[in-house]
Scaffold this motif. Structure first.
Motif, mmCIF file in Angstrom:
data_model
loop_
_atom_site.group_PDB
_atom_site.id
_atom_site.type_symbol
_atom_site.label_atom_id
_atom_site.label_comp_id
_atom_site.label_asym_id
_atom_site.label_seq_id
_atom_site.Cartn_x
_atom_site.Cartn_y
_atom_site.Cartn_z
ATOM 1 N N GLU A 76 78.121 -1.466 8.427
ATOM 2 C CA GLU A 76 77.650 -0.254 9.107
ATOM 3 C C GLU A 76 76.900 -0.636 10.392
ATOM 4 O O GLU A 76 76.062 -1.537 10.376
ATOM 5 N N ASP A 77 77.224 0.062 11.475
ATOM 6 C CA ASP A 77 76.586 -0.255 12.755
ATOM 7 C C ASP A 77 75.166 0.324 12.780
ATOM 8 O O ASP A 77 74.970 1.511 13.029
ATOM 9 N N ILE A 78 74.179 -0.540 12.522
ATOM 10 C CA ILE A 78 72.793 -0.051 12.456
ATOM 11 C C ILE A 78 72.173 0.073 13.841
ATOM 12 O O ILE A 78 71.094 0.632 13.989
ATOM 13 N N SER A 79 72.871 -0.420 14.879
ATOM 14 C CA SER A 79 72.314 -0.288 16.229
ATOM 15 C C SER A 79 72.385 1.156 16.717
ATOM 16 O O SER A 79 71.767 1.521 17.702
ATOM 17 N N ARG A 80 73.160 1.982 16.027
ATOM 18 C CA ARG A 80 73.290 3.400 16.435
ATOM 19 C C ARG A 80 72.423 4.317 15.569
ATOM 20 O O ARG A 80 72.343 5.498 15.842
ATOM 21 N N LEU A 81 71.818 3.782 14.506
ATOM 22 C CA LEU A 81 71.063 4.650 13.597
ATOM 23 C C LEU A 81 69.685 4.990 14.161
ATOM 24 O O LEU A 81 69.108 4.223 14.921
ATOM 25 N N SER A 82 69.168 6.123 13.761
ATOM 26 C CA SER A 82 67.795 6.477 14.139
ATOM 27 C C SER A 82 67.188 7.330 13.017
ATOM 28 O O SER A 82 67.870 7.707 12.067
#
Ligand code: SF4
Length: 321
Positions: A76-82
């Motif tokens: 999962e791309d966590i760089s896009r999560l907030s």
């Protein structure tokens, strides 16, 4: 199995102009870094001070915001999560800091420090379970559970680092970024903490991203090593290959500075000229060319790609074989 995949990660910090108070330049702390880390693996991250290794470690777990690129954690791309989505994932990745005293609140007892992490993520159903968990964690890291009501200043440096490790473990993480976790400790205590980290890794299936400037320590704990210079990866290979047969001139210089235990072993030290250039205005072509003992004309203009020279051994140098 991949636990972590970092793709083309960049972390640029704006540098304000003194007069105009706006960013006119950028400090390239991490500059287009990619690597994959397997579950249960320890990946060492080495380089001189200011090479971007700590910023890379922090950006992987979102303590520093990436400028671009992506960080895939369990796919999962966590760089896009907030917001809440990021908070929910946070317990899977933790950090152990270089300065165990500075990272522990001196006004809190050990029980409060570890309990806080348990409370934030609601990992204990009641106070009895919470107390039992704190006791287990203290035992796991080799501390006396009857000392849970003591404050950080009542412990030695090595014991404080054990408290930091217990706090990280409290939330049952999968990945721990260890940022120079032993460099502030005496050599004898360093070995104890490294052995503790290895035991905990076996017991809990942990994955470590282990940041250090001391290659001897990194070789001891890591399966593979990433060498960074001016925000870029210059060499990535198995720890043994990096330490026994480094192929990048920068890695060769780093290895030559590691003291040799065997008095019969001969190794001549490679001294690099000059200082590490500024990451605000890095050199053209190969960023290492102003200090490289074997640089040739094209090194000033052509950036070397990270090439695979042997299975799993990648090097960013035009001349490396
Ligand atoms: Fe040295 Fe050129 Fe290789 Fe860079 S590319 S490390 S300057 S030989």
């Amino acid at each position: 199995m991949n636990l972590l995949e970092v793709r083309n990660l960049k972390v640029y910090f704006p540098v304000q102009h003194r007069l105009f108070r706006r960013a006119t330049q950028f400090l390239r702390a991490v500059d287009d870094v990619s690597f994959i880390q397997n579950a249960g693996e320890t990946l060492g991250l080495v380089g001189e001070s200011g090479c971007g290794k700590t910023t890379l470690g922090r950006s992987v777990i979102r303590l520093v915001e990436p400028t671009s690129g992506s960080v895939l954690f369990e796919g999962e791309d966590i760089s896009r999560l907030s917001g809440s989505a990021l908070r929910a994932r946070r317990r899977k990745f933790q950090m152990i800091f270089q300065d165990p005293y500075g990272s522990l609140d001196p006004r809190m007892t050990v029980e409060q420090i570890i309990g806080e992490a348990i409370d934030i993520h609601k990992l204990a159903q009641n106070s009895a379970a919470r107390g039992k968990r704190i006791e287990e964690l203290l035992k796991d890291v080799g501390l006396d559970p009857t000392h849970a009501q003591r404050y950080p200043h009542e412990f030695s440096g090595g014991q404080r680092q054990r408290i930091g490790i217990a706090r990280a473990l409290a939330v049952e993480p999968r990945l721990i970024v260890c940022d120079e976790p032993v460099s502030a400790l005496d050599v004898s205590v360093q070995a104890q903490i490294i052995n503790l980290l290895k035991d905990l890794q076996r017991a809990h299936g942990l994955t470590y991203l282990f940041i250090a400037h001391d290659l001897a320590v990194v070789e001891h704990i890591s399966e593979r090593i990433v060498v960074m210079y001016l925000g870029k990866v210059v060499e990535l290979a198995a720890a043994r290959a990096i330490c026994r047969s480094p192929r990048h001139p920068y890695t060769q210089a780093l290895i030559s500075a590691v003291p040799v235990v065997d008095p019969d072993a001969k190794r001549s030290r490679i001294f690099l000229p000059g200082e590490v250039p500024s990451p605000i205005d890095p050199p053209s072509g190969c960023p290492f060319h102003p200090r490289c003992p074997i640089a040739e004309a094209r090194c000033k203009t052509e950036a070397p790609p990270l090439r695979e020279l042997a299975p799993g051994h990648r090097v960013a140098c035009h001349l490396a074989k």
